[in-house]
Scaffold this active site. Structure first.
Site, PDB file in Angstrom:
ATOM      1  N   HIS A 114       0.837  -1.209   0.000  1.00 39.96           N
ATOM      2  CA  HIS A 114       0.000   0.000   0.000  1.00 39.96           C
ATOM      3  C   HIS A 114       0.867   1.252   0.000  1.00 39.96           C
ATOM      4  O   HIS A 114       0.641   2.186  -0.790  1.00 39.96           O
ATOM      5  CB  HIS A 114      -0.924  -0.021   1.222  1.00 39.96           C
ATOM      6  CG  HIS A 114      -1.736   1.230   1.385  1.00 39.96           C
ATOM      7  ND1 HIS A 114      -3.034   1.341   0.933  1.00 39.96           N
ATOM      8  CD2 HIS A 114      -1.434   2.423   1.964  1.00 39.96           C
ATOM      9  CE1 HIS A 114      -3.495   2.543   1.221  1.00 39.96           C
ATOM     10  NE2 HIS A 114      -2.544   3.225   1.847  1.00 39.96           N
ATOM     11  N   GLU A 115       1.860   1.284   0.870  1.00 38.86           N
ATOM     12  CA  GLU A 115       2.722   2.461   0.956  1.00 38.86           C
ATOM     13  C   GLU A 115       3.600   2.602  -0.280  1.00 38.86           C
ATOM     14  O   GLU A 115       3.844   3.717  -0.757  1.00 38.86           O
ATOM     15  CB  GLU A 115       3.577   2.399   2.223  1.00 38.86           C
ATOM     16  CG  GLU A 115       2.780   2.395   3.523  1.00 38.86           C
ATOM     17  CD  GLU A 115       1.786   3.542   3.620  1.00 38.86           C
ATOM     18  OE1 GLU A 115       2.053   4.621   3.039  1.00 38.86           O
ATOM     19  OE2 GLU A 115       0.736   3.370   4.264  1.00 38.86           O
ATOM     20  N   HIS A 132       1.607   4.284  -2.929  1.00 39.91           N
ATOM     21  CA  HIS A 132       1.585   5.745  -2.810  1.00 39.91           C
ATOM     22  C   HIS A 132       2.814   6.349  -3.473  1.00 39.91           C
ATOM     23  O   HIS A 132       2.732   7.405  -4.112  1.00 39.91           O
ATOM     24  CB  HIS A 132       1.554   6.151  -1.334  1.00 39.91           C
ATOM     25  CG  HIS A 132       0.179   6.122  -0.727  1.00 39.91           C
ATOM     26  ND1 HIS A 132      -0.904   6.744  -1.294  1.00 39.91           N
ATOM     27  CD2 HIS A 132      -0.274   5.560   0.426  1.00 39.91           C
ATOM     28  CE1 HIS A 132      -1.970   6.565  -0.526  1.00 39.91           C
ATOM     29  NE2 HIS A 132      -1.620   5.845   0.508  1.00 39.91           N
ATOM     30  N   GLU A 141      -6.382   6.890  -1.260  1.00 42.96           N
ATOM     31  CA  GLU A 141      -6.336   5.679  -0.446  1.00 42.96           C
ATOM     32  C   GLU A 141      -6.966   4.504  -1.187  1.00 42.96           C
ATOM     33  O   GLU A 141      -6.453   3.382  -1.155  1.00 42.96           O
ATOM     34  CB  GLU A 141      -7.050   5.908   0.893  1.00 42.96           C
ATOM     35  CG  GLU A 141      -6.327   6.865   1.830  1.00 42.96           C
ATOM     36  CD  GLU A 141      -4.906   6.437   2.127  1.00 42.96           C
ATOM     37  OE1 GLU A 141      -4.679   5.247   2.422  1.00 42.96           O
ATOM     38  OE2 GLU A 141      -4.006   7.295   2.029  1.00 42.96           O
TER      39      GLU A 141
END
Length: 299
Positions: A146-147, A150, A227
């Protein structure tokens, strides 16, 4: 039937629309203020506001990661201090084709994580000790993915642009306030009819009051949208959406407040760190975690 690629494309389209609307709002406000004080020069006010805000944000753009990490009390983690975490990040970087970011930790039992930096070559990932210690391997892989998403999607660069736009709106509101209370406006405005000036003054005051709130809400909407995109990208990276979904379930049950977080950094975290604080629902930087879980489990 929704799939990962549809989610990513949908979020990209929605983000582009929001960004266009945001720029239009800023331009409209600047134009109104400009013509209120200097009729015929609204375009000049738009240009000056955007240039000034861009220059002021340029310096902080190159140091935002250092500032965020310092504010959060994060400490850099070398390989020999946590080889397991480094190995998980290495594996996800190989899967994504991204360069390995620097790894930091916050000594806090609350469960959370964030990424910062301006691009994949200048990025850092930060984890609380709580999230590292309490998640299983596949769940932590989902958080790391997930990070990394980003970083891969240039979300932090996007949020830097949004910050410039929000700063511009605040600047315009400040200019108008100074003009009203310190004799702003030129001869053309003074020569206009009192009724016309009164109407423009009322509109201007309403813009001063509402524009910073609207700008903040748009900023939060963009953050929430990113997100969803990062969740979808992470599922694509790991090929196991349930890992991140399970991690989010544990994060949802965690009621601890991350003391190192604040309103300026909250949008960076994988889940909102401001649990239990005033106005958390209205100004939440994240979409409902239940909706994020449902989307992941539908993939």
């Amino acid at each position: 039937m929704p799939n990962i690629y549809n989610h990513i494309e949908k979020n990209k389209r929605e983000t582009a629309i929001i960004m266009v609307l945001f720029i239009l709002i800023i331009s409209a406000i600047a134009y109104v203020f400009g013509n209120l004080f200097d009729p015929g020069y609204g375009g000049t006010y738009v240009g000056v506001a955007l240039i000034f805000s861009g220059i002021s944000s340029f310096i902080s753009y190159y140091n935002s990661d250092k500032l965020v990490l310092a504010i959060s009390g994060a400490k850099k983690v070398e390989y020999d201090e946590d080889p397991d975490l480094h190995n998980l990040v290495d594996n996800m970087c190989i899967a994504s084709g991204l360069p390995k970011p620097k790894i930091y930790k916050i000594n806090d039992t609350a469960m959370n994580a964030f990424a910062t930096g301006r691009d994949p070559e200048h990025a850092a990932m930060c984890f609380t000790t709580g999230i590292v210690n309490r998640l299983e391997k596949r769940e932590l892989e989902g958080v790391i993915a997930h990070e990394l998403s980003h970083i891969q999607n240039y979300d932090i660069r996007l949020m830097s642009i949004v910050s410039i736009l929000v700063g511009t709106i605040t600047l315009l509101a400040d200019w108008f306030t100074r003009g009203v209370f310190y004799g702003g406006g030129r001869g053309k405005r003074r020569s206009s009819s009192s009724s016309g000036s009164g109407i423009f003054l009322i509109i201007g005051i309403l813009l001063v009051v509402l524009s910073p709130v609207i700008a903040t809400l748009i900023k939060l909407a963009i953050s929430r949208n990113r997100e969803f995109l990062a969740d979808s990208s992470a599922a694509l990276m790991t090929r196991y959406p349930q890992g991140l979904a399970n991690a989010l379930k544990k994060l949802a049950m965690d009621t601890e407040i991350l003391e190192a977080a604040n309103g300026a950094t909250a949008h960076l975290y994988i889940s909102s760190p401001l649990k239990g604080r005033a106005f958390v629902n209205l100004f939440n930087t994240h979409p409902p975690i239940e909706e994020r879980i449902a989307r992941l489990e539908s993939m």
